[in-house]
Scaffold this active site. Sequence first.
Site, short mmCIF file in Angstrom:
data_model
loop_
_atom_site.label_atom_id
_atom_site.label_comp_id
_atom_site.label_asym_id
_atom_site.label_seq_id
_atom_site.Cartn_x
_atom_site.Cartn_y
_atom_site.Cartn_z
CG ASP A 110 -0.22 -0.04 2.52
OD1 ASP A 110 1.02 -0.23 2.50
OD2 ASP A 110 -0.86 0.10 3.57
NE ARG A 147 27.93 6.54 -20.08
CZ ARG A 147 27.75 5.35 -19.52
NH1 ARG A 147 28.23 4.27 -20.09
NH2 ARG A 147 27.10 5.23 -18.38
CD GLU A 172 25.20 9.16 -23.33
OE1 GLU A 172 25.47 8.30 -22.49
OE2 GLU A 172 24.07 9.65 -23.46
CG ASP A 216 25.30 7.96 -16.72
OD1 ASP A 216 24.70 9.02 -16.47
OD2 ASP A 216 25.17 7.34 -17.79
CG HIS A 244 20.27 10.61 -24.89
ND1 HIS A 244 19.75 11.45 -23.93
CD2 HIS A 244 21.27 9.92 -24.27
CE1 HIS A 244 20.40 11.26 -22.79
NE2 HIS A 244 21.33 10.34 -22.97
CD GLU A 300 25.60 11.17 -20.47
OE1 GLU A 300 25.76 10.39 -19.50
OE2 GLU A 300 24.57 11.16 -21.18
CG HIS A 333 26.58 3.65 -25.75
ND1 HIS A 333 26.92 4.95 -26.01
CD2 HIS A 333 27.48 3.20 -24.84
CE1 HIS A 333 27.97 5.28 -25.27
NE2 HIS A 333 28.34 4.23 -24.56
CG ASP A 350 22.53 11.62 -19.00
OD1 ASP A 350 23.25 11.00 -18.21
OD2 ASP A 350 22.07 11.12 -20.06
CE1 TYR A 360 30.99 2.28 -21.14
CE2 TYR A 360 30.69 2.07 -23.51
CZ TYR A 360 30.52 2.79 -22.34
OH TYR A 360 29.88 4.00 -22.38
CG HIS A 364 17.11 8.27 -22.80
ND1 HIS A 364 17.11 6.94 -22.47
CD2 HIS A 364 18.37 8.70 -22.51
CE1 HIS A 364 18.30 6.59 -22.00
NE2 HIS A 364 19.08 7.65 -22.01
CG HIS A 370 21.40 0.91 -18.92
ND1 HIS A 370 20.35 0.70 -19.77
CD2 HIS A 370 22.00 2.03 -19.37
CE1 HIS A 370 20.34 1.65 -20.70
NE2 HIS A 370 21.33 2.47 -20.48
N1 GLY Z 1 22.12 8.02 -18.04
C1 GLY Z 1 21.51 7.47 -19.18
C2 GLY Z 1 22.21 7.83 -20.39
O1 GLY Z 1 23.34 8.28 -20.34
O2 GLY Z 1 21.69 7.76 -21.45
MN MN Z 2 22.92 10.01 -21.60
MN MN Z 3 24.17 9.21 -18.67
#
Ligand code: GLY
Ligand code: MN
Ligand code: MN
Length: 441
Positions: free
Chosen positions: A31, A400, A378, A251, A345, A402, A341, A262, A382, A352, A234
């Site tokens: 609940d 990475r 970004e 991240d 974005h 970003e 990837h 981000d 890896y 996103h 992720h």
């Molecule tokens: N943190 C999600 C991405 O970098 O797209």
């Molecule tokens: Mn991102």
């Molecule tokens: Mn990110």
Amino acid sequence: MRPQLKKFIDQIGKNSVAIIPAAHEQTRSYDTEFKFRQDSDFLYLTDFPEPDAIAVITPGRRTKYTMFVRPRDPEMETWYGRRQGTEGAKKNYGVQQAYNLDRFDKMFAKLLDGCDNLYYRFGVDKALDQKILNYLSGQRVRRLKTAYPPHTIIDPTLLIHEMRLFKTDEEVEIMATAGKIAAEAHILAMRRTKPGMNESQVEALMEGYMKNKGATGVAYNSIVGGGDNATILHYDENNAELKNGDMILIDAGAEYKGYASDITRTFPVNGKFTKAQKDIYQVVLDVQKACIDATVTGTTIQQRQDLSIELLTEGMKKLGLLKGATKTLIKKKKYMDYYMHGVGHYIGMDVHDAGRYFDDQKAKQSRAFAPGMVLTVEPGIYVPANDKKAPPRFRGVGVRIEDDVLVTEDGNRNLTTKVPKEIDEIEAIMNGRRKKKAAGR
Ligand code: GLY
Ligand code: MN
Ligand code: MN
């Protein structure tokens, strides 16, 4: 009335009606609910923060903006929190006409009647879908006699998302604040991370900082990965010990006034890059800067992606991860062993964010950047820990970097530049030395 809503009203025109629902609360367990997050399209148009509300937009009428809201209820408000009610919706949110939600079923047919087009997105709110379908099938038999229900149903998503894609000055300033708060949280992580700490402690430090600075919270689940956890794109378990000699990839972004930031940074847990860590990090950093420089009016999203692939492939060759002719490696998608990837974005109310990536969906014509868009940059490399073909010194390393970048008329503006990314700057911060001025891109 918000300028966003005014523009929407102008765009759908007088022969139309739009029904835009708010989000509902979601059960977390038994609940208790997840912390409520408003639907981004609804928030963009109305700024109204409560669950369950339904906005009905009628550009052809004198009263163009109606909202159905949760009723005031002393008992519910004692248990679960204050409500705006109809009066608050009108007084504080510019709603022209407000009713309690239980009036919706009886009233919405009247609001729809006489309009050619109904703007409504099916498939998100099942209960509301059913009401609208029942209305439409009920009206069909009356269509030629006593009623004039909408005959064309249009999904408003594309229209709203195209609006959301281009940020106003006010939105940009909110996003700059979201970026600044997250950047400072990353600096704090650099200052405080030490071998022997747990990933979750770094996560807690950052998230506490963001809230302390006015963020509603994180914009998405933070990724705090030490060692080869950084190679899981992720990863968000964030519960392993941070080891001396490893790097950590973070991240994490803040949500501020409904807008996301981000940011990713990768740095050595002990504050000093090894030669191998420097080598791989510098490759990613150089690619990231080149891709930021490419995030300008006129360059297409695909061109920027291709640039990241080409430069990372060359970097991987330099590091000994790939061998062969760059063209062949790209054609055979060999880089995907280590870079799987997109280079970025759209970002806005959703991390996103909304907006089409193609000009022509059929031809898949990649869209060109234009002023007002905000995008992440970004790139990453890896190397899985068990990759026998990779030089041993890079196995289990993930990097990475970003940032969030606004496209402007004459270039771009990095909204997250406050957190350093040069090797010497990161080492200086981590070792308590004077902080050098962050680079401008
Ligand atoms: N943190 C999600 C991405 O970098 O797209
Ligand atoms: Mn991102
Ligand atoms: Mn990110």
